[in-house]
Design an enzyme around this catalytic site. Structure first.
Site, PDB file in Angstrom:
ATOM      1  N   GLU A  70      -7.220   5.157   7.471  1.00 40.12           N
ATOM      2  CA  GLU A  70      -7.054   6.491   7.276  1.00 40.12           C
ATOM      3  C   GLU A  70      -7.963   7.034   6.506  1.00 40.12           C
ATOM      4  O   GLU A  70      -8.149   8.316   6.913  1.00 40.12           O
ATOM      5  CB  GLU A  70      -5.293   6.229   6.346  1.00 40.12           C
ATOM      6  CG  GLU A  70      -4.329   5.597   7.172  1.00 40.12           C
ATOM      7  CD  GLU A  70      -3.218   5.569   6.683  1.00 40.12           C
ATOM      8  OE1 GLU A  70      -3.046   5.346   5.766  1.00 40.12           O
ATOM      9  OE2 GLU A  70      -2.280   5.281   7.698  1.00 40.12           O
ATOM     10  N   GLU A  86      -5.708  -5.125  11.232  1.00 45.16           N
ATOM     11  CA  GLU A  86      -4.456  -3.648  11.026  1.00 45.16           C
ATOM     12  C   GLU A  86      -4.833  -2.942  12.185  1.00 45.16           C
ATOM     13  O   GLU A  86      -6.010  -2.056  11.723  1.00 45.16           O
ATOM     14  CB  GLU A  86      -4.574  -2.445   9.279  1.00 45.16           C
ATOM     15  CG  GLU A  86      -4.346  -3.412   8.314  1.00 45.16           C
ATOM     16  CD  GLU A  86      -3.314  -2.697   7.368  1.00 45.16           C
ATOM     17  OE1 GLU A  86      -2.748  -2.387   7.140  1.00 45.16           O
ATOM     18  OE2 GLU A  86      -3.912  -1.278   7.559  1.00 45.16           O
ATOM     19  N   ASN A 120       1.023  -0.941  -0.220  1.00 45.63           N
ATOM     20  CA  ASN A 120       0.124   0.328   0.003  1.00 45.63           C
ATOM     21  C   ASN A 120       0.797   1.109   0.063  1.00 45.63           C
ATOM     22  O   ASN A 120       1.526   1.697   0.931  1.00 45.63           O
ATOM     23  CB  ASN A 120      -0.821   0.017   0.814  1.00 45.63           C
ATOM     24  CG  ASN A 120      -1.780   0.903   0.873  1.00 45.63           C
ATOM     25  OD1 ASN A 120      -1.774   1.539   0.587  1.00 45.63           O
ATOM     26  ND2 ASN A 120      -2.598   1.492   2.755  1.00 45.63           N
ATOM     27  N   SER A 149       2.670  -1.424  10.428  1.00 52.40           N
ATOM     28  CA  SER A 149       4.727  -1.388  10.864  1.00 52.40           C
ATOM     29  C   SER A 149       5.241  -2.988  10.454  1.00 52.40           C
ATOM     30  O   SER A 149       6.166  -3.197  11.087  1.00 52.40           O
ATOM     31  CB  SER A 149       4.778  -0.777  11.622  1.00 52.40           C
ATOM     32  OG  SER A 149       4.059   0.349  12.615  1.00 52.40           O
ATOM     33  N   HIS A 182      -9.779   1.341   4.432  1.00 46.99           N
ATOM     34  CA  HIS A 182      -7.985   1.896   5.066  1.00 46.99           C
ATOM     35  C   HIS A 182      -8.367   2.000   6.632  1.00 46.99           C
ATOM     36  O   HIS A 182      -9.583   3.352   6.333  1.00 46.99           O
ATOM     37  CB  HIS A 182      -7.164   2.300   4.111  1.00 46.99           C
ATOM     38  CG  HIS A 182      -6.066   1.927   4.772  1.00 46.99           C
ATOM     39  ND1 HIS A 182      -5.549   3.456   5.508  1.00 46.99           N
ATOM     40  CD2 HIS A 182      -4.772   0.814   4.895  1.00 46.99           C
ATOM     41  CE1 HIS A 182      -4.097   2.298   5.836  1.00 46.99           C
ATOM     42  NE2 HIS A 182      -3.730   1.238   5.393  1.00 46.99           N
ATOM     43  N   GLY A 197       2.237   3.304  10.926  1.00 49.16           N
ATOM     44  CA  GLY A 197       3.215   3.718  10.470  1.00 49.16           C
ATOM     45  C   GLY A 197       3.631   3.880  12.055  1.00 49.16           C
ATOM     46  O   GLY A 197       4.612   5.297  11.433  1.00 49.16           O
ATOM     47  N   LYS A 241       0.174   4.089  -0.640  1.00 51.82           N
ATOM     48  CA  LYS A 241      -0.405   5.642  -0.167  1.00 51.82           C
ATOM     49  C   LYS A 241      -0.706   6.886  -0.732  1.00 51.82           C
ATOM     50  O   LYS A 241       0.116   6.387  -2.420  1.00 51.82           O
ATOM     51  CB  LYS A 241       0.023   5.892   1.498  1.00 51.82           C
ATOM     52  CG  LYS A 241      -0.451   4.384   2.317  1.00 51.82           C
ATOM     53  CD  LYS A 241      -0.078   4.660   4.417  1.00 51.82           C
ATOM     54  CE  LYS A 241      -0.415   3.175   4.761  1.00 51.82           C
ATOM     55  NZ  LYS A 241      -0.273   3.462   6.116  1.00 51.82           N
TER      56      LYS A 241
HETATM   57  P1  PGA Z   1       2.297   0.756   7.918  1.00 49.73           P
HETATM   58  O1  PGA Z   1       1.348   1.058   6.819  1.00 49.73           O
HETATM   59  O2  PGA Z   1       3.448  -0.700   7.398  1.00 49.73           O
HETATM   60  O3  PGA Z   1       3.096   2.192   7.186  1.00 49.73           O
HETATM   61  O4  PGA Z   1       2.167   0.769   9.087  1.00 49.73           O
HETATM   62  C1  PGA Z   1       0.414  -0.500   6.705  1.00 49.73           C
HETATM   63  C2  PGA Z   1      -1.025   0.239   6.243  1.00 49.73           C
HETATM   64  O5  PGA Z   1      -1.348   0.747   6.742  1.00 49.73           O
HETATM   65  O6  PGA Z   1      -1.456  -0.747   5.146  1.00 49.73           O
END
Ligand code: PGA
Length: 265
Positions: free
Chosen positions: A95, A168, A9, A214, A93, A174, A11
């Site tokens: 976010e 998640e 992903n 992460s 997601h 993140g 983003k």
């Molecule tokens: P990250 O993001 O690996 O940077 O924590 C994962 C995600 O948001 O799918």
């Protein structure tokens, strides 16, 4: 036997040119065909990434779609528009739930659009930190799943047969903090129980459940060691070729182990 899936992903990162170069480099560094590999670039880079990945066996995914198929929704991209560009799509997601106030009901409608368009959805669920600290993580995840499935089952059509769910935990995205492998595996069980009750029945055991939050080439091992987990949704680390190479190499070990076990049973 469930597939092992590694989905990237990206983003809101990469221009189309950067995305094409990065996708080609990742494909060249991750040639383990026993792993289902998916790259989800920003929507403006989908065509460039599709072209860069042609013939590599790496699939293209979108990061989001609108809950309607067409209409007066300025700036939005719908599932039918992805035809020829992407065969997967991340849905719900955290976010987007946070920044665009996406509700479980809206997420459910996006799953419907994926089903209509023949797009394989990666449905994201996960609790935030206060919810985990209050001991509500499992109830929150089960509730997110149930609410989305209610929308899906409201329309008389066959169930999505190719659903993928990504667990998640919001506090792990993140942040450099990861869940424990055993906790994520327990959540995968709760997700499959929820799917079974939500109309999937026996087929729930065939739904891949990924961990996200992460994930790196180091931390991925803890998750791939859990039989209940089937791969990872990778954010930040998926922008680095050597990280993706390490993650997919480790995923291939799990995939080969599953083939070996299936051959012996
Ligand atoms: P990250 O993001 O690996 O940077 O924590 C994962 C995600 O948001 O799918």
């Amino acid at each position: 036997m469930r597939p092992v899936v590694i989905a990237a992903n990206w983003k809101m990162n990469t221009t189309p040119n950067e995305a094409a170069a990065l996708a080609a480099a990742i494909a060249a560094a991750t040639e383990e065909t026993e792993v289902t590999r998916v790259i989800c670039p920003p929507s403006v880079a989908l065509a460039a990434v599709r072209d860069a990945l042609e013939g590599t066996g790496v699939a293209v995914g979108a990061q989001n779609i609108h809950a309607e198929s067409f209409g007066a929704f300025t700036g939005e991209v719908s599932a039918p528009m992805l035809r020829g560009l992407a065969s997967w799509c991340i849905v719900g997601h955290s976010e987007r739930r946070r920044d665009q106030c996406e509700t479980d009901e809206l997420v459910g409608r996006k799953l419907l659009r994926c089903r209509e368009a023949g797009i394989r959805p990666i449905l994201c669920v996960g609790e935030n930190l206060p919810e985990r600290e209050m001991g509500m993580a499992e109830a929150v995840v089960a509730g997110q799943l149930r609410s989305a499935l209610v929308v899906l089952s409201a329309e008389p059509a066959p169930p999505i047969t190719d659903l993928v769910v990504a667990y998640e935990p919001v506090w792990a995205i993140g942040t450099g903090r990861t869940a424990r492998g055993a906790d994520a595996a327990q959540m995968a069980q709760i997700i499959r129980d929820g799917l079974a009750e939500g109309g999937w029945g026996d087929a729930a055991k065939d739904v891949p459940v990924l961990y996200g939050g992460s994930v790196t080439s180091v931390s991925v091992a803890e998750f791939l060691a859990e039989p209940a987990l089937d791969g990872a949704l990778v954010g930040g680390a998926s922008l680095r070729v050597e990280e993706m190479a390490g993650i997919v190499t480790r995923a291939a070990l799990t995939a080969r182990g599953r083939v070996w076990a299936a051959d012996r049973s």
